[in-house]
Write an enzyme that holds these catalytic residues in place. Structure first.
Site, PDB file in Angstrom:
ATOM      1  N   GLY A 188      65.942  68.128 -27.084  1.00 38.15           N
ATOM      2  CA  GLY A 188      66.295  67.967 -25.412  1.00 38.15           C
ATOM      3  C   GLY A 188      65.648  67.005 -25.258  1.00 38.15           C
ATOM      4  O   GLY A 188      65.240  65.776 -26.237  1.00 38.15           O
ATOM      5  N   PHE A 189      65.253  66.318 -23.999  1.00 39.25           N
ATOM      6  CA  PHE A 189      64.975  65.448 -23.506  1.00 39.25           C
ATOM      7  C   PHE A 189      63.563  64.988 -23.626  1.00 39.25           C
ATOM      8  O   PHE A 189      63.315  63.949 -24.824  1.00 39.25           O
ATOM      9  CB  PHE A 189      64.828  64.907 -22.153  1.00 39.25           C
ATOM     10  CG  PHE A 189      64.116  64.263 -21.910  1.00 39.25           C
ATOM     11  CD1 PHE A 189      64.387  62.478 -21.958  1.00 39.25           C
ATOM     12  CD2 PHE A 189      63.639  63.809 -20.693  1.00 39.25           C
ATOM     13  CE1 PHE A 189      63.819  61.962 -21.001  1.00 39.25           C
ATOM     14  CE2 PHE A 189      62.720  63.062 -19.637  1.00 39.25           C
ATOM     15  CZ  PHE A 189      63.272  61.485 -20.305  1.00 39.25           C
ATOM     16  N   ILE A 190      62.143  65.357 -23.301  1.00 41.02           N
ATOM     17  CA  ILE A 190      61.415  65.701 -23.638  1.00 41.02           C
ATOM     18  C   ILE A 190      60.862  65.547 -26.206  1.00 41.02           C
ATOM     19  O   ILE A 190      59.992  65.105 -26.317  1.00 41.02           O
ATOM     20  CB  ILE A 190      60.144  66.130 -23.165  1.00 41.02           C
ATOM     21  CG1 ILE A 190      60.527  65.859 -21.427  1.00 41.02           C
ATOM     22  CG2 ILE A 190      58.978  65.808 -23.759  1.00 41.02           C
ATOM     23  CD1 ILE A 190      59.331  67.038 -20.993  1.00 41.02           C
ATOM     24  N   ASP A 242      67.065  74.399 -31.944  1.00 43.19           N
ATOM     25  CA  ASP A 242      67.109  74.232 -31.132  1.00 43.19           C
ATOM     26  C   ASP A 242      68.521  74.822 -30.580  1.00 43.19           C
ATOM     27  O   ASP A 242      69.015  75.017 -31.637  1.00 43.19           O
ATOM     28  CB  ASP A 242      67.294  72.723 -30.277  1.00 43.19           C
ATOM     29  CG  ASP A 242      67.288  72.086 -29.032  1.00 43.19           C
ATOM     30  OD1 ASP A 242      67.019  71.477 -29.005  1.00 43.19           O
ATOM     31  OD2 ASP A 242      68.974  72.631 -28.990  1.00 43.19           O
ATOM     32  N   ASN A 243      69.177  75.736 -29.544  1.00 48.80           N
ATOM     33  CA  ASN A 243      70.323  75.895 -29.667  1.00 48.80           C
ATOM     34  C   ASN A 243      71.313  74.449 -29.074  1.00 48.80           C
ATOM     35  O   ASN A 243      72.068  75.490 -28.346  1.00 48.80           O
ATOM     36  CB  ASN A 243      70.088  77.461 -29.279  1.00 48.80           C
ATOM     37  CG  ASN A 243      70.158  77.172 -27.359  1.00 48.80           C
ATOM     38  OD1 ASN A 243      69.539  76.307 -27.170  1.00 48.80           O
ATOM     39  ND2 ASN A 243      69.991  78.321 -26.810  1.00 48.80           N
ATOM     40  N   GLY A 264      69.902  70.759 -24.579  1.00 52.29           N
ATOM     41  CA  GLY A 264      69.451  69.930 -25.804  1.00 52.29           C
ATOM     42  C   GLY A 264      71.358  69.434 -25.977  1.00 52.29           C
ATOM     43  O   GLY A 264      71.622  69.120 -26.336  1.00 52.29           O
ATOM     44  N   ALA A 323      55.247  74.315 -22.973  1.00 55.42           N
ATOM     45  CA  ALA A 323      55.467  73.423 -22.007  1.00 55.42           C
ATOM     46  C   ALA A 323      55.526  74.235 -20.209  1.00 55.42           C
ATOM     47  O   ALA A 323      56.118  75.255 -20.490  1.00 55.42           O
ATOM     48  CB  ALA A 323      56.730  73.364 -22.122  1.00 55.42           C
ATOM     49  N   TYR A 353      62.374  79.690 -11.685  1.00 51.97           N
ATOM     50  CA  TYR A 353      61.813  79.030 -12.398  1.00 51.97           C
ATOM     51  C   TYR A 353      60.197  78.927 -12.400  1.00 51.97           C
ATOM     52  O   TYR A 353      59.667  79.127 -13.305  1.00 51.97           O
ATOM     53  CB  TYR A 353      62.716  77.430 -12.419  1.00 51.97           C
ATOM     54  CG  TYR A 353      61.565  76.093 -13.351  1.00 51.97           C
ATOM     55  CD1 TYR A 353      62.040  76.642 -14.237  1.00 51.97           C
ATOM     56  CD2 TYR A 353      61.424  75.787 -12.757  1.00 51.97           C
ATOM     57  CE1 TYR A 353      61.596  75.501 -15.581  1.00 51.97           C
ATOM     58  CE2 TYR A 353      61.064  74.791 -13.503  1.00 51.97           C
ATOM     59  CZ  TYR A 353      61.111  74.667 -14.531  1.00 51.97           C
ATOM     60  OH  TYR A 353      60.580  73.934 -15.957  1.00 51.97           O
ATOM     61  N   LYS A 386      57.567  80.720 -15.824  1.00 50.63           N
ATOM     62  CA  LYS A 386      56.598  79.736 -16.357  1.00 50.63           C
ATOM     63  C   LYS A 386      55.270  79.981 -15.752  1.00 50.63           C
ATOM     64  O   LYS A 386      54.643  79.564 -16.767  1.00 50.63           O
ATOM     65  CB  LYS A 386      56.584  78.168 -15.823  1.00 50.63           C
ATOM     66  CG  LYS A 386      58.147  77.779 -16.688  1.00 50.63           C
ATOM     67  CD  LYS A 386      58.437  77.482 -17.769  1.00 50.63           C
ATOM     68  CE  LYS A 386      59.145  76.768 -17.799  1.00 50.63           C
ATOM     69  NZ  LYS A 386      59.086  75.918 -19.762  1.00 50.63           N
TER      70      LYS A 386
END
Ligand code: UDP
Length: 320
Positions: A10-12, A31-32, A36, A117, A149, A153
């Protein structure tokens, strides 16, 4: 050290992988490719000490093996992006809650440090800006899916802190505030890549709502720098920590600035929230971190201004 990064394509995650490798650590990625992309790790694929596994964290035998091989786990695999969350709430809740459950369960067997995260979204509709880690979380009603969301989290945070309290599993919870930079896509609604793409294409820049809502954007390099220091900071264990930038900008001013920097003739088009997301959508009016805790803990200071970020994202999209 060897780090496992779930969601590492993914990005981060991909930026973190790159930095860890540069600093001499080994990196495993799981990662699936749901949000990402293999492109994000294409440039590090052949590097010594790097391995990647295209699978989900729900493949528990694989997850357990990768955790066993690692000294630290960064659990970044999650459903992200407001648009994705509103459109796929079942997927969001299941991915974010169950994924964290299995990662913590397996990390606990060998007491491996887990960096979880989380997100500034957990502060919800609170007006108590800037947000401190011990501020109240103010959620909206359950029929408004955006809040699923934040709640998913928040459950991740509760569970991680419970593992620390009850089972002495070392955990660090990081709350990211609008992290941006090269490689972030606008596919799931993130504002800066969307505005940059629109400005470069000469399309109308779509500001949702009245544009007076504000955000404080953080360059991914600042975030990654903080993560690498935190994973080696014993005082961070068992803590919830904001990572962000305090330079606040309204979304209208952001659109105007991107248009200027891109030298674009795009118009600015205001789109009602109902149309952009779903009927009755609730936005957060302001979102700015209080950085006192991370400053004191590791001397963190974000180095990148908003203009730095925008110029780099513009360069990235131009090159693409
Ligand atoms: N936004 C916008 N146009 C877009 C995408 C987002 O005006 O094309 C707004 C969005 O409504 C929010 C802000 O920009 O007020 C930041 O949105 P993003 O999805 O990047 O992150 P959020 O802070 O909402 O998680």
């Amino acid at each position: 050290m060897r780090a496992l990064i779930t969601g590492g394509a993914g990005f981060i995650g991909s930026h973190l992988a790159e930095t860890l490798l540069e600093r001499g650590h080994d990196v495993l990625i799981l990662d699936n490719l749901s949000t990402g992309s293999i492109d994000n790790i294409a440039h590090i694929k052949g590097r010594p000490g790097f391995e990647y596994f295209i699978d989900t964290v729900e493949n528990e035998p694989l997850l357990a093996e990768l955790i066993d091989r690692s000294d630290v786990v960064f659990h970044f695999a999650a459903a992200v992006g407001v648009k994705l969350i509103v459109e796929h709430p079942v997927y969001t809740i299941e991915t974010n809650v169950h994924g964290t459950e299995v990662v913590l369960k397996h990390a606990n067997k060998k007491k491996k440090l887990v960096v979880v995260a989380s997100t500034s979204e957990v502060y919800g509709k609170s007006n108590d800006v800037p947000f401190r880690e011990d501020s109240d979380l103010v959620m909206g009603p359950t029929p408004k899916h955006r809040w699923a969301y934040a709640c998913s989290k928040a459950i991740d945070e509760f569970l991680a802190l419970a593992y620390w309290k009850e089972r002495k599993l070392p955990v660090i919870i990081v709350r990211f505030f609008n992290t941006v930079g090269p490689r972030q896509t606008g596919q799931h609604g993130m504002v800066i890549p969307n505005f940059v793409r629109q400005a470069l294409a000469g399309e109308p820049i779509t500001v949702f709502g009245d544009g007076t809502q504000s955000r404080a954007f953080t360059h991914v390099a600042d975030v990654v720098g903080a993560l690498v220091t935190l994973m080696q900071s014993p005082e961070a264990i068992g803590q919830v920590i904001n990572i962000g930038n305090t330079q606040e900008v309204t979304i209208t001013d952001l659109a105007t600035r991107i248009r200027e920097l891109a030298d674009s003739r795009s118009t600015i088009k205001y789109v009602p929230y109902d149309e952009a997301y779903e009927s009755g959508f609730e936005d957060m009016p302001r979102r700015v971190p209080d950085l006192t805790k991370i400053r004191k803990m590791i001397g963190y200071e974000p180095k990148h201004s908003l203009d730095d970020i925008l110029l780099q994202v513009l360069d990235y999209f131009r090159a693409k």
